[in-house]
Design a protein around this motif. Structure first.
Motif, PDB file in Angstrom:
ATOM      1  N   LEU A  93      10.621 -10.103   0.938  1.00  0.00           N
ATOM      2  CA  LEU A  93       9.816  -8.930   0.608  1.00  0.00           C
ATOM      3  C   LEU A  93       8.403  -9.331   0.188  1.00  0.00           C
ATOM      4  O   LEU A  93       7.432  -8.662   0.543  1.00  0.00           O
ATOM      5  CB  LEU A  93      10.487  -8.121  -0.513  1.00  0.00           C
ATOM      6  CG  LEU A  93      11.718  -7.322  -0.105  1.00  0.00           C
ATOM      7  CD1 LEU A  93      12.380  -6.710  -1.331  1.00  0.00           C
ATOM      8  CD2 LEU A  93      11.349  -6.243   0.900  1.00  0.00           C
ATOM      9  N   GLU A  94       8.293 -10.418  -0.556  1.00  0.00           N
ATOM     10  CA  GLU A  94       6.981 -10.903  -0.970  1.00  0.00           C
ATOM     11  C   GLU A  94       6.107 -11.207   0.247  1.00  0.00           C
ATOM     12  O   GLU A  94       4.932 -10.827   0.295  1.00  0.00           O
ATOM     13  CB  GLU A  94       7.130 -12.147  -1.837  1.00  0.00           C
ATOM     14  CG  GLU A  94       5.798 -12.735  -2.274  1.00  0.00           C
ATOM     15  CD  GLU A  94       5.956 -14.038  -3.041  1.00  0.00           C
ATOM     16  OE1 GLU A  94       4.965 -14.450  -3.658  1.00  0.00           O
ATOM     17  OE2 GLU A  94       7.050 -14.640  -2.998  1.00  0.00           O
ATOM     18  N   ARG A  95       6.687 -11.875   1.245  1.00  0.00           N
ATOM     19  CA  ARG A  95       5.925 -12.190   2.453  1.00  0.00           C
ATOM     20  C   ARG A  95       5.519 -10.914   3.189  1.00  0.00           C
ATOM     21  O   ARG A  95       4.410 -10.816   3.710  1.00  0.00           O
ATOM     22  CB  ARG A  95       6.731 -13.099   3.372  1.00  0.00           C
ATOM     23  CG  ARG A  95       6.727 -14.551   2.934  1.00  0.00           C
ATOM     24  CD  ARG A  95       7.303 -15.472   4.001  1.00  0.00           C
ATOM     25  NE  ARG A  95       8.675 -15.176   4.349  1.00  0.00           N
ATOM     26  CZ  ARG A  95       9.737 -15.592   3.671  1.00  0.00           C
ATOM     27  NH1 ARG A  95       9.584 -16.326   2.590  1.00  0.00           N
ATOM     28  NH2 ARG A  95      10.954 -15.289   4.063  1.00  0.00           N
ATOM     29  N   LEU A  96       6.424  -9.951   3.237  1.00  0.00           N
ATOM     30  CA  LEU A  96       6.103  -8.695   3.910  1.00  0.00           C
ATOM     31  C   LEU A  96       4.978  -7.954   3.198  1.00  0.00           C
ATOM     32  O   LEU A  96       4.075  -7.403   3.830  1.00  0.00           O
ATOM     33  CB  LEU A  96       7.347  -7.803   3.986  1.00  0.00           C
ATOM     34  CG  LEU A  96       8.472  -8.263   4.905  1.00  0.00           C
ATOM     35  CD1 LEU A  96       9.693  -7.366   4.714  1.00  0.00           C
ATOM     36  CD2 LEU A  96       8.029  -8.254   6.353  1.00  0.00           C
ATOM     37  N   LEU A  97       5.032  -7.936   1.877  1.00  0.00           N
ATOM     38  CA  LEU A  97       4.054  -7.191   1.094  1.00  0.00           C
ATOM     39  C   LEU A  97       2.699  -7.880   1.026  1.00  0.00           C
ATOM     40  O   LEU A  97       1.672  -7.210   0.858  1.00  0.00           O
ATOM     41  CB  LEU A  97       4.577  -6.965  -0.329  1.00  0.00           C
ATOM     42  CG  LEU A  97       5.799  -6.055  -0.466  1.00  0.00           C
ATOM     43  CD1 LEU A  97       6.322  -6.074  -1.883  1.00  0.00           C
ATOM     44  CD2 LEU A  97       5.453  -4.640  -0.033  1.00  0.00           C
ATOM     45  N   SER A  98       2.671  -9.181   1.161  1.00  0.00           N
ATOM     46  CA  SER A  98       1.431  -9.934   0.957  1.00  0.00           C
ATOM     47  C   SER A  98       0.313  -9.526   1.911  1.00  0.00           C
ATOM     48  O   SER A  98      -0.855  -9.654   1.579  1.00  0.00           O
ATOM     49  CB  SER A  98       1.687 -11.436   1.046  1.00  0.00           C
ATOM     50  OG  SER A  98       2.031 -11.797   2.366  1.00  0.00           O
ATOM     51  N   GLY A  99       0.655  -9.009   3.061  1.00  0.00           N
ATOM     52  CA  GLY A  99      -0.366  -8.610   4.028  1.00  0.00           C
ATOM     53  C   GLY A  99      -0.875  -7.199   3.851  1.00  0.00           C
ATOM     54  O   GLY A  99      -1.746  -6.759   4.594  1.00  0.00           O
ATOM     55  N   LEU A 100      -0.352  -6.503   2.849  1.00  0.00           N
ATOM     56  CA  LEU A 100      -0.744  -5.106   2.653  1.00  0.00           C
ATOM     57  C   LEU A 100      -1.810  -4.962   1.570  1.00  0.00           C
ATOM     58  O   LEU A 100      -1.933  -5.806   0.682  1.00  0.00           O
ATOM     59  CB  LEU A 100       0.485  -4.273   2.251  1.00  0.00           C
ATOM     60  CG  LEU A 100       1.638  -4.231   3.248  1.00  0.00           C
ATOM     61  CD1 LEU A 100       2.797  -3.441   2.676  1.00  0.00           C
ATOM     62  CD2 LEU A 100       1.184  -3.639   4.572  1.00  0.00           C
ATOM     63  N   ALA A 101      -2.531  -3.861   1.628  1.00  0.00           N
ATOM     64  CA  ALA A 101      -3.521  -3.540   0.604  1.00  0.00           C
ATOM     65  C   ALA A 101      -2.808  -3.198  -0.704  1.00  0.00           C
ATOM     66  O   ALA A 101      -1.629  -2.802  -0.706  1.00  0.00           O
ATOM     67  CB  ALA A 101      -4.377  -2.357   1.059  1.00  0.00           C
TER      68      ALA A 101
END
Length: 113
Positions: free
Chosen positions: A86-94
């Motif tokens: 989840l951290e990797r998925l979220l890292s690319g978001l604003a």
């Protein structure tokens, strides 16, 4: 590991590999060429018929420019692995988008817990 668990793991890893391949906008043919294997072999791995070796996982990771762990932790049922995913998925978001997703997850946890 029981055979049923091996099949389940092969399916999960295969789906993770297919997802990474598509995210890199590569065809099975292109991946097969880079691995110097047949297209059917890539297909069998992605469909979970064959569980790739650790060496082969390393080769996939190199092609997809990710860590071997990324291909495995996406399939893990361990909460810490899922949190990393989840951290990797979220890292690319604003920031605002991450906050919105966090709020949704918190609501789901409360409701399901």
């Amino acid at each position: 590991m029981p055979e049923i668990e091996m099949k389940r793991l092969a399916g999960l890893v295969g789906r993770a590999i297919a997802k990474r391949r598509m995210a890199c906008e590569l065809t099975q043919e292109q991946v097969a060429e880079r691995l110097k294997i047949g297209v059917e072999a890539v297909s069998r791995i992605e469909r979970g018929i064959v569980l790739p070796t650790v060496i082969r996982l390393g080769e996939f990771a190199e092609i997809f420019q990710c860590d071997v762990a990324d291909l495995v932790t996406e399939t893990s049922a361990r909460p810490t692995d899922q949190a990393r995913h989840l951290e990797r998925l979220l890292s690319g978001l604003a920031h605002g988008d991450r906050a919105m997703i966090l709020e949704i997850v918190e609501r789901l946890v409360v409701r399901l817990g």
